[in-house]
Scaffold this motif. Structure first.
Motif, PDB file in Angstrom:
ATOM      1  N   THR A   1      48.188  63.835  27.174  1.00 33.60           N
ATOM      2  CA  THR A   1      47.943  65.149  27.781  1.00 33.60           C
ATOM      3  C   THR A   1      46.740  65.838  27.156  1.00 33.60           C
TER       4      THR A   1
ATOM      5  N   THR B   1      55.814  73.157  33.648  1.00 34.10           N
ATOM      6  CA  THR B   1      54.899  72.829  32.550  1.00 34.10           C
ATOM      7  C   THR B   1      55.483  71.745  31.663  1.00 34.10           C
TER       8      THR B   1
ATOM      9  N   VAL C   1      46.096  76.487  32.090  1.00 31.39           N
ATOM     10  CA  VAL C   1      46.348  75.585  33.213  1.00 31.39           C
ATOM     11  C   VAL C   1      47.758  75.877  33.701  1.00 31.39           C
TER      12      VAL C   1
ATOM     13  N   TYR D   1      48.923  75.007  28.675  1.00 28.52           N
ATOM     14  CA  TYR D   1      49.734  74.905  29.879  1.00 28.52           C
ATOM     15  C   TYR D   1      50.693  76.102  29.915  1.00 28.52           C
TER      16      TYR D   1
ATOM     17  N   ARG E   1      55.313  68.389  33.430  1.00 29.24           N
ATOM     18  CA  ARG E   1      53.955  67.841  33.453  1.00 29.24           C
ATOM     19  C   ARG E   1      53.594  67.188  32.129  1.00 29.24           C
TER      20      ARG E   1
ATOM     21  N   ALA F   1      46.608  69.052  27.110  1.00 25.46           N
ATOM     22  CA  ALA F   1      47.102  70.349  26.637  1.00 25.46           C
ATOM     23  C   ALA F   1      47.205  70.371  25.116  1.00 25.46           C
TER      24      ALA F   1
ATOM     25  N   ILE G   1      51.931  74.663  24.885  1.00 27.14           N
ATOM     26  CA  ILE G   1      52.581  75.226  26.063  1.00 27.14           C
ATOM     27  C   ILE G   1      53.029  76.638  25.723  1.00 27.14           C
TER      28      ILE G   1
ATOM     29  N   LYS H   1      43.238  74.274  25.383  1.00 28.06           N
ATOM     30  CA  LYS H   1      43.833  74.146  26.714  1.00 28.06           C
ATOM     31  C   LYS H   1      45.329  74.457  26.614  1.00 28.06           C
TER      32      LYS H   1
END
Length: 334
Positions: A80, A69, A61, A31, A72, A82, A85, A29
């Motif tokens: 998280t 980002t 995402v 971000y 978040r 994520a 990033i 995942k």
């Protein structure tokens, strides 16, 4: 009959096994900001390229900006979902590092083509460009060649810029002026005030105003004209080069300490700086690659004039003072 029964049992067993197999495939995942994840951005191509080699799935995402980002993941903290990033930049890297949320990597950067060296242990660069004001050469025959020349233009010569609190180019402009003029920055901002048509929340808003003819110049990048050359066969959009030099934006990616797939996330960082990934970025994110792609780089990028001087500021100075510099800018133009 035996063959039919065997086939039916095999199909049934396969149906039972399919969900378990799907659950075994790790999901990475990531971000990022909305333009990166968009269907026209680099996200889809990078997703397909990495999934072809990783035995995993990739989900981007998107937030409305790279600053979004970071905010978040700061709110979510160690909880998280994520893993990494993609799309922070050097202006906020120090703040991101200080959160303690990012893991260190062990990559070496001896083949990068950035305008300066790279030794960061938390973040890996994947593209770059210099901030610049773009203009239409059919409408502006003699663009300003410095901030002071821009200030001296008639008051009806208008520019559009972005809010440094929400858009990385807006923050980049604050740093650009500070790097070029130091303590004179408030004077430069006050001089620019009559020329500022509006300050938009995001880059796309101001760039669209420029394209619609509402402003003479828009804050963007030296690489922005490449989009018009490649996609529209239009070479009238150009970047004005300033004698003070230009501040560069380098976009970076970093793995989160809380990632449940850290090894996979680091593999994605490695892929992100590979030739296969880098050749996707220029004509989807409209930035320079960080490695030499040779003939695989679209020739439009070779036609773009580039600044002779790259301005920089120490990361610690940016981190300590950016909030005050933003306040300085807002006070001067309000």
């Amino acid at each position: 009959m035996v063959k039919s029964t065997s086939l039916a049992l095999a199909v049934f067993a396969g149906l039972l096994a399919a969900p378990a197999f799907a659950q075994d495939v790790p999901n990475l995942k990531i971000y990022t900001y909305d333009g990166f994840a968009a269907e026209w951005g680099p996200g889809p191509g990078l997703k397909a390229g990495f999934e072809a080699i990783c035995k995993c799935t990739v989900d981007f995402v998107a937030a409305d900006s790279s600053i979004g980002t970071l905010r978040r993941v700061q709110l979510e903290g160690a909880t998280t979902e994520a893993d990494l990033i993609v799309g922070l930049d050097t202006a906020i890297a120090g703040e991101a590092r200080d959160t303690g949320l990012f893991a260190e990597h062990n990559f070496y950067f001896d083949e990068l083509t950035l305008p300066y060296g790279w030794t960061d242990k938390n973040f890996v660069p994947f593209d770059y460009a210099h901030f610049a004001f773009v203009y239409d050469s059919d409408k502006v025959a003699n663009p300003p060649k410095s901030f002071e020349e821009l200030i001296a233009m008639p008051d009806d010569f208008k520019i559009v810029i972005q809010d440094p609190r929400s858009a990385t180019p807006g923050l980049g402009l604050v740093l650009w002026i500070k790097a070029a003029y130091g303590d004179r920055a408030p004077e430069i901002w006050a001089g620019l005030k009559p020329h500022i048509l509006t300050v938009t929340r995001e880059w796309s808003e101001s760039y669209n105003l420029f394209l619609e003819g509402e402003a003479d110049m828009a804050l963007s990048y030296t690489t922005s004209p490449a989009y018009h050359i490649v996609e529209e066969d239009d070479d009238t959009i150009k970047a004005a080069l300033f004698t003070e030099g230009h501040f560069a934006q380098t976009e970076v990616a970093g793995v989160l300490r809380s990632s449940k797939h850290q090894e996979l996330a680091f593999q994605f960082l490695d892929y992100l700086t590979s030739a296969d990934a880098q050749k996707i970025i220029p004509t989807t994110n409209w930035m320079f690659p960080v490695i030499d792609l040779g003939y695989e780089l679209n020739p439009a990028f070779g036609t773009l004039p580039q600044p002779e001087k790259t301005l920089t500021l120490p990361e610690a100075e940016i981190e300590a003072n950016s909030a005050a510099w933003i306040d300085e800018m807002l006070k001067a133009i309000q």
